[in-house]
Design an enzyme around this catalytic site. Structure first.
Site, PDB file in Angstrom:
ATOM      1  N   SER A 138      83.606  27.959  -0.422  1.00  0.00           N
ATOM      2  CA  SER A 138      83.914  26.498  -1.867  1.00  0.00           C
ATOM      3  C   SER A 138      83.014  25.924  -0.782  1.00  0.00           C
ATOM      4  CB  SER A 138      84.873  26.769  -1.952  1.00  0.00           C
ATOM      5  OG  SER A 138      85.922  25.855  -2.659  1.00  0.00           O
ATOM      6  N   TYR A 197      93.020  25.312   2.222  1.00  0.00           N
ATOM      7  CA  TYR A 197      92.098  26.625   1.853  1.00  0.00           C
ATOM      8  C   TYR A 197      90.739  25.781   2.146  1.00  0.00           C
ATOM      9  CZ  TYR A 197      89.348  28.118  -2.357  1.00  0.00           C
ATOM     10  OH  TYR A 197      88.416  28.890  -3.228  1.00  0.00           O
TER      11      TYR A 197
END
Length: 255
Positions: free
Chosen positions: A139, A149
């Site tokens: 990502s 994350y």
């Protein structure tokens, strides 16, 4: 030899779109996900529409048994896996200190430990054959201070860059795919209101996957779909980390 592509998290989102676009090319598929019924439905759709071979492997990748069964398939010499797509993953709605540590460790496992374990297994046969591709779905969060994350995605980006240098010499491409916001079920599962994110920041899954497959074929180590996100990532490397973290938080909240 006919290509065989193993995809984790294959029944929805980017995983399902990878499966569709790869089936269009006539490659065989091995679909991995937790829900056996959804796997059967997806496999039947792909077989019926594209006339390709589709195996299904129902496995919970947060369990040792689930990971072991996928590792066994990756090491199988009959109909060997020529491309591995590590796509399985999810986000957390709370911040690190507000989550139970067990929740955070499971999150770390699915985003880092599992892709490394499966990549290690896949590399054994790929190195012998001197060909293969591994796509790790990361990502743009991996380029910004975005909690655990972002930290997990940063780890897999760093690994993919190194592995592509190391194993590229042996014919194996390892690439981190780093999209921004994509129209998939990912945000629905997190109960995030997609309307809060500015419309210009959204990407379509078919465009993301198409660009990823092109970049993998070119041997790239990192794929950042769309010009706008390439620019944003470039800017993130120039701006102070505190400012980048603030901007990333505002974008997530749609402000």
């Amino acid at each position: 030899m006919t290509e065989t592509v193993l995809i984790t998290g294959a029944t929805a989102g980017l995983g399902a779109e990878f499966a569709r676009q790869i089936a269009v090319k006539g490659s065989n598929l091995v679909l991995v996900a937790r829900n056996s019924e959804r796997l059967k439905e997806k496999a039947a759709q792909l077989r019926g529409k594209y006339s390709v071979q589709v195996e299904t492997l129902a496995a919970d990748l947060l369990t040792d048994d689930g990971v072991s069964r996928v590792v066994a398939r990756l090491k199988q010499s009959a109909m060997p896996v020529t491309t591995l797509i590590n796509n399985a993953g999810y986000g957390l709605t709370k911040s690190f200190a507000d989550n139970a540590i067990e929740t955070e460790l499971d999150h770390l496992k699915i985003h880092v430990e599992v892709p490394l374990t499966l990549s290690h297994a896949a590399l054994q046969g790929m190195r012998e054959r001197r060909s293969g591709h591994i796509i790790n779905v990361a990502s743009v969060a991996g380029f910004t201070p975005r909690g655990t994350y972002g930290a997990a995605k940063a780890a897999i980006i760093s690994f993919s860059r190194w592995a592509n240098i190391c194993y590229g010499r042996e014919g194996v491409n390892v690439m981190a795919l780093c999209p921004g916001f994509v129209h998939t079920e990912f945000h629905q599962w997190m109960n995030v209101d997609k309307k809060l994110v500015p419309s210009w920041m959204w990407l379509h899954a078919d465009d993301v996957v198409a660009e990823a497959l092109r970049d993998a074929a070119r041997g790239k180590a990192v794929s950042i779909p769309s010009v706008k996100y390439k620019v944003l990532v470039g800017l993130s490397r120039l701006l102070p980390p505190a400012l980048v973290a603030t901007l990333a938080t505002l974008a997530k909240r749609g402000r």
